[in-house]
Scaffold this active site. Structure first.
Site, PDB file in Angstrom:
ATOM      1  N   GLU A 101       0.893  -1.177   0.000  1.00 41.26           N
ATOM      2  CA  GLU A 101       0.000   0.000   0.000  1.00 41.26           C
ATOM      3  C   GLU A 101       0.921   1.214   0.000  1.00 41.26           C
ATOM      4  O   GLU A 101       1.599   1.468   0.996  1.00 41.26           O
ATOM      5  CB  GLU A 101      -0.902   0.010   1.246  1.00 41.26           C
ATOM      6  CG  GLU A 101      -1.546  -1.328   1.615  1.00 41.26           C
ATOM      7  CD  GLU A 101      -2.423  -1.915   0.529  1.00 41.26           C
ATOM      8  OE1 GLU A 101      -2.887  -1.152  -0.332  1.00 41.26           O
ATOM      9  OE2 GLU A 101      -2.631  -3.138   0.515  1.00 41.26           O
ATOM     10  N   CYS A 145      -1.758   9.457   2.534  1.00 40.78           N
ATOM     11  CA  CYS A 145      -1.573   8.855   1.207  1.00 40.78           C
ATOM     12  C   CYS A 145      -2.697   9.266   0.272  1.00 40.78           C
ATOM     13  O   CYS A 145      -2.505   9.423  -0.921  1.00 40.78           O
ATOM     14  CB  CYS A 145      -1.523   7.342   1.335  1.00 40.78           C
ATOM     15  SG  CYS A 145      -2.989   6.646   2.082  1.00 40.78           S
TER      16      CYS A 145
HETATM   17  P1  NAD Z   1       8.490   4.687   4.399  1.00 42.76           P
HETATM   18  O1  NAD Z   1       8.394   3.943   3.133  1.00 42.76           O
HETATM   19  O2  NAD Z   1       9.630   5.615   4.579  1.00 42.76           O
HETATM   20  O3  NAD Z   1       8.567   3.668   5.653  1.00 42.76           O
HETATM   21  C1  NAD Z   1       7.570   2.685   5.894  1.00 42.76           C
HETATM   22  C2  NAD Z   1       8.180   1.530   6.666  1.00 42.76           C
HETATM   23  O4  NAD Z   1       9.117   0.833   5.851  1.00 42.76           O
HETATM   24  C3  NAD Z   1       8.942   1.945   7.922  1.00 42.76           C
HETATM   25  O5  NAD Z   1       8.623   1.022   8.944  1.00 42.76           O
HETATM   26  C4  NAD Z   1      10.395   1.798   7.522  1.00 42.76           C
HETATM   27  O6  NAD Z   1      11.253   1.522   8.605  1.00 42.76           O
HETATM   28  C5  NAD Z   1      10.328   0.614   6.592  1.00 42.76           C
HETATM   29  N1  NAD Z   1      11.452   0.507   5.660  1.00 42.76           N
HETATM   30  C6  NAD Z   1      12.328   1.462   5.258  1.00 42.76           C
HETATM   31  N2  NAD Z   1      13.207   0.960   4.357  1.00 42.76           N
HETATM   32  C7  NAD Z   1      12.889  -0.342   4.190  1.00 42.76           C
HETATM   33  C8  NAD Z   1      13.391  -1.392   3.379  1.00 42.76           C
HETATM   34  N3  NAD Z   1      14.424  -1.210   2.546  1.00 42.76           N
HETATM   35  N4  NAD Z   1      12.793  -2.595   3.418  1.00 42.76           N
HETATM   36  C9  NAD Z   1      11.721  -2.799   4.224  1.00 42.76           C
HETATM   37  N5  NAD Z   1      11.194  -1.840   5.024  1.00 42.76           N
HETATM   38  C10 NAD Z   1      11.770  -0.631   5.014  1.00 42.76           C
HETATM   39  O7  NAD Z   1       7.103   5.453   4.582  1.00 42.76           O
HETATM   40  P2  NAD Z   1       6.702   6.567   5.640  1.00 42.76           P
HETATM   41  O8  NAD Z   1       7.474   7.805   5.360  1.00 42.76           O
HETATM   42  O9  NAD Z   1       6.723   6.017   7.017  1.00 42.76           O
HETATM   43  O10 NAD Z   1       5.150   6.805   5.272  1.00 42.76           O
HETATM   44  C11 NAD Z   1       4.734   7.728   4.308  1.00 42.76           C
HETATM   45  C12 NAD Z   1       4.442   7.045   2.994  1.00 42.76           C
HETATM   46  O11 NAD Z   1       3.472   6.019   3.184  1.00 42.76           O
HETATM   47  C13 NAD Z   1       3.847   7.984   1.962  1.00 42.76           C
HETATM   48  O12 NAD Z   1       4.391   7.707   0.694  1.00 42.76           O
HETATM   49  C14 NAD Z   1       2.362   7.630   1.991  1.00 42.76           C
HETATM   50  O13 NAD Z   1       1.665   7.957   0.818  1.00 42.76           O
HETATM   51  C15 NAD Z   1       2.418   6.157   2.228  1.00 42.76           C
HETATM   52  N6  NAD Z   1       1.168   5.654   2.789  1.00 42.76           N
HETATM   53  C16 NAD Z   1       0.388   4.831   2.025  1.00 42.76           C
HETATM   54  C17 NAD Z   1      -0.841   4.389   2.509  1.00 42.76           C
HETATM   55  C18 NAD Z   1      -1.752   3.500   1.711  1.00 42.76           C
HETATM   56  O14 NAD Z   1      -2.659   2.905   2.288  1.00 42.76           O
HETATM   57  N7  NAD Z   1      -1.576   3.375   0.408  1.00 42.76           N
HETATM   58  C19 NAD Z   1      -1.251   4.792   3.781  1.00 42.76           C
HETATM   59  C20 NAD Z   1      -0.411   5.611   4.532  1.00 42.76           C
HETATM   60  C21 NAD Z   1       0.797   6.038   4.034  1.00 42.76           C
END
Ligand code: NAD
Length: 505
Positions: A256, A290
């Site tokens: 997501e 998001c």
């Molecule tokens: P992010 O991608 O920076 O981090 C999300 C998670 O992934 C964190 O727990 C992080 O530690 C982990 N992570 C980081 N690098 C990784 C890797 N290489 N492998 C596996 N995991 C890793 O996202 P964020 O900044 O916390 O959240 C904001 C983003 O999330 C925005 O792009 C937003 O649009 C999206 N979002 C999407 C939805 C949806 O339902 N589509 C909902 C909320 C937020």
């Protein structure tokens, strides 16, 4: 110093026990973006806790997966009571860690128990046993949805409890076990989640928590004992997860990801409703949603009046500390502030007009506060960096168009495909948008971030991988197993030529 108490760091929650890393691989400090003096928690992490947690989850799966569904639901109902009893604490942790206003954090905390009701009361019905009479002549067929195994859940910072919970509850209800890694920006909320599972007396190993950084998440996704990665976060991280699991063909990925969502406001729209909904869509959570509205596409005949009122309303929004219940709080960290300013500059360089400039706000409490910004796009360009990128801040781009086709073309130009809204009295226009737009959510006369847990929630293109969450999460937490159930006696009728089978005497 902040007047709020720090959280005691308990460690990781593995196999029903709290474990602190003895020789940590790293450490980090969790500080509130709403008050830089508020140090919430200091943590340490150790990478090999990931493997310990997935092993515990794998072992626990053997019993949990074969329990009658009612026994699992009973555990979830106990969790619901704990969630409800701790709503205020959870809301405060969310507000401190994300900076979102308390009213909004309270809404998120309340959603945790609602998710349990909706999953048990509605969603699991989607994966109940299905009978297909006469699937073959004289033989009935059945579809039974079995759990997959160990689900790795990775959460984003912006809804640190509600969104992981949206994966965790359906995963557990359908018989999987879970290893949860919260965002490193919201570890205290993650710890509280694990404490609530402990309080609800889940069998050991069914729910595990591992704290850490991006590398921890990477190791969790690549772990051999993991059968599914249920991820909510950015497109960039989702792509890395896909790459890291390329050779793990057995893993299901539910990704997501981000959005660059558009709202079309047409000449016959209820303008007050469109304005009210669109201001919220653009600036709620300081634009860190998001499904937030980052582009508004206006019919030329209403563009001036709409833009003027939108500007006036955006100017009056209150911004401040979470306890004071403003409309919006700060951005999440210094990187997010830098990105917010950088993209306003890119917009200007690419020929957009800065109608409202987003600035840093210097409040009594020092934090990452910024004001909203509005850019007028004079020329739609498919190769524009500004027009295509998710900024994740309170910025909105306004376009003016003459035809609905042009509006639809702009909508579909970013590569993202999460959410979209159409404001018009004409159902035909909305249906036209439904036919051609590559999005996972399309609302009519309702803002882009209006959503319901009774519906699927997921995006297309760079926003997801066609595994929608919310009501449909139970589909990706299960595998459909097809059976033909043949109770008829042996009969040689229909034997293929040349088989020459002679029945036993
Ligand atoms: P992010 O991608 O920076 O981090 C999300 C998670 O992934 C964190 O727990 C992080 O530690 C982990 N992570 C980081 N690098 C990784 C890797 N290489 N492998 C596996 N995991 C890793 O996202 P964020 O900044 O916390 O959240 C904001 C983003 O999330 C925005 O792009 C937003 O649009 C999206 N979002 C999407 C939805 C949806 O339902 N589509 C909902 C909320 C937020």
């Amino acid at each position: 110093m902040s007047e709020l108490r720090s959280f005691p760091y308990l460690g990781d929650y593995i196999d029903g026990a709290w474990v602190k890393p003895d020789r940590p691989d790293g450490e980090f400090v969790d500080t509130s973006p709403a008050d830089l003096k508020d140090e919430i928690m200091r943590l340490e992490y150790r990478y090999d806790h990931v493997a310990a947690a997935t092993r515990a989850a794998k072992e626990a799966f053997r019993e949990w997966s074969v329990l009658p569904a009612e026994a699992r639901f009973a555990a979830l109902r106990r969790l619901k009571e704990v969630y409800q009893s701790m709503e205020a604490q959870v809301a405060e942790a969310i507000a401190r860690e994300t900076g979102k206003p308390l009213w909004e954090a309270t809404g998120e905390a309340k959603n945790l128990s609602n998710k349990i009701d909706i999953t048990i009361g509605h969603s699991v019905k989607l994966v109940e046993e299905q009978k297909v009479s006469e699937a073959l002549p004289g033989v009935d067929g059945f579809v039974r949805f079995r759990p997959r195994g160990v689900m790795a859940v990775l959460g984003p910072f912006n809804f640190p409890a509600h969104l992981p919970n949206g994966h965790i509850v359906p995963a557990l209800a359908t018989g999987n076990t879970v290893v949860f890694k919260p965002s490193e920006v919201t570890p205290a909320t993650g710890q509280l989640m694990a404490q609530m599972f402990e309080k609800a007396r889940f069998p050991k190993g069914v729910f595990n928590l591992v704290q850490g950084v991006g590398e921890t998440g990477k190791r969790l996704c690549a772990d051999e004992n993991v059968d599914g990665v249920l991820f909510t976060g950015s497109y960039e991280t989702g792509l890395k997860i896909k790459q890291a699991t390329m050779e793990h063909h057995w893993k299901i990925l539910a990704l997501e990801m981000g959005g660059k969502n558009a709202t079309i406001v047409w000449d016959d729209a209820d303008l007050n409703k469109a304005l009210y909904e669109t201001v919220q869509g653009s600036f709620l959570s300081a634009g860190q949603r998001c499904s937030g509205t980052s582009r508004i596409i206006l019919h030329r005949s209403i563009a001036e009046a709409f833009t003027e009122k939108f500007y006036e309303t955006a100017k009056k929004l209150t911004i401040g500390y979470w306890k004071d219940n403003p409309f919006m709080g700060p951005l999440i960290n210094a990187d997010a502030v830098e990105k917010y300013f950088r993209f306003q500059e890119i917009a200007q360089r690419e020929g957009c007009e800065r109608l409202m400039r987003g600035k840093a706000l210097d409040l009594d409490r020092k934090g990452y506060y910024v004001t909203p910004s509005i850019c007028l796009v004079n020329e739609f360009r498919e190769d524009s960096i500004y027009q295509k990128s998710e900024i994740f801040g309170p910025n909105v781009a306004i376009y003016t168009v003459d035809s609905f086709d042009e509006a639809l073309r702009i909508n579909d130009s970013t590569g993202f495909g999460l959410s979209m809204a159409v404001f018009s009295k004409n159902r035909g226009l909305y249906e036209q948008a439904l036919e051609v737009s590559k999005v996972g959510l399309l609302n009519w006369n309702r803002t882009t971030n209006g959503s319901s847990s009774r519906l699927p929630f997921g995006g297309r293109g760079k926003s997801g991988n066609d595994r929608p969450s919310a009501h449909y999460a139970v589909y990706y937490t299960t595998v459909p197993v097809a059976s033909l159930e043949d109770t008829t006696p042996f009969d040689t009728k229909g034997m293929p030529p040349g088989m020459n089978f002679e029945p036993l005497k």
